[in-house]
Design a protein around this motif. Structure first.
Motif: not given
Length: 102
Positions: A11-18, A22-32, A36-38
């Motif tokens: 899944f690659g490294r953690l998604i960051n805002r940069t 175009d993704l909302p923060w809530s989506n980025i936090l959910a993916i991260n 982490g859980r995985l």
């Protein structure tokens, strides 16, 4: 049993805002959070596999084997796209000609 790749490499490294502005923060936090859980679950995977009976392990492998092979081929295709340069491969017609007339 050997594993194709760890979930973090799949899944690659953690998604960051940069990366995904175009993704909302809530989506980025959910993916991260899910990533982490995985990672934590994958650390426990060898222990969970050891607890399975042989019958359950065989039935699980029947389900996971096609996925494992698909991921293996996908990774090989992605690596070849990075390694192979234009002009180093045959076209379909050239390959068929070589197969019929070696």
């Amino acid at each position: 049993m050997t594993y194709l790749a760890s979930p973090s490499t799949l899944f690659g490294r953690l998604i960051n805002r940069t990366q995904y502005a175009d993704l909302p923060w809530s989506n980025i936090l959910a993916i991260n959070f899910l990533r982490g859980r995985l990672n934590r679950l994958s650390a426990n995977l060898p222990n969970l596999i050891e607890e399975l009976s042989d019958e359950n392990l065989q039935s699980a492998w029947k389900v996971l084997q096609p996925l494992y092979y698909d991921l293996y081929m996908l990774r090989a295709i992605q690596e070849s796209k990075q390694i192979v340069q234009p002009g180093e491969t045959l076209t379909r017609e050239e390959a068929l000609r070589l197969l019929h007339f070696p």
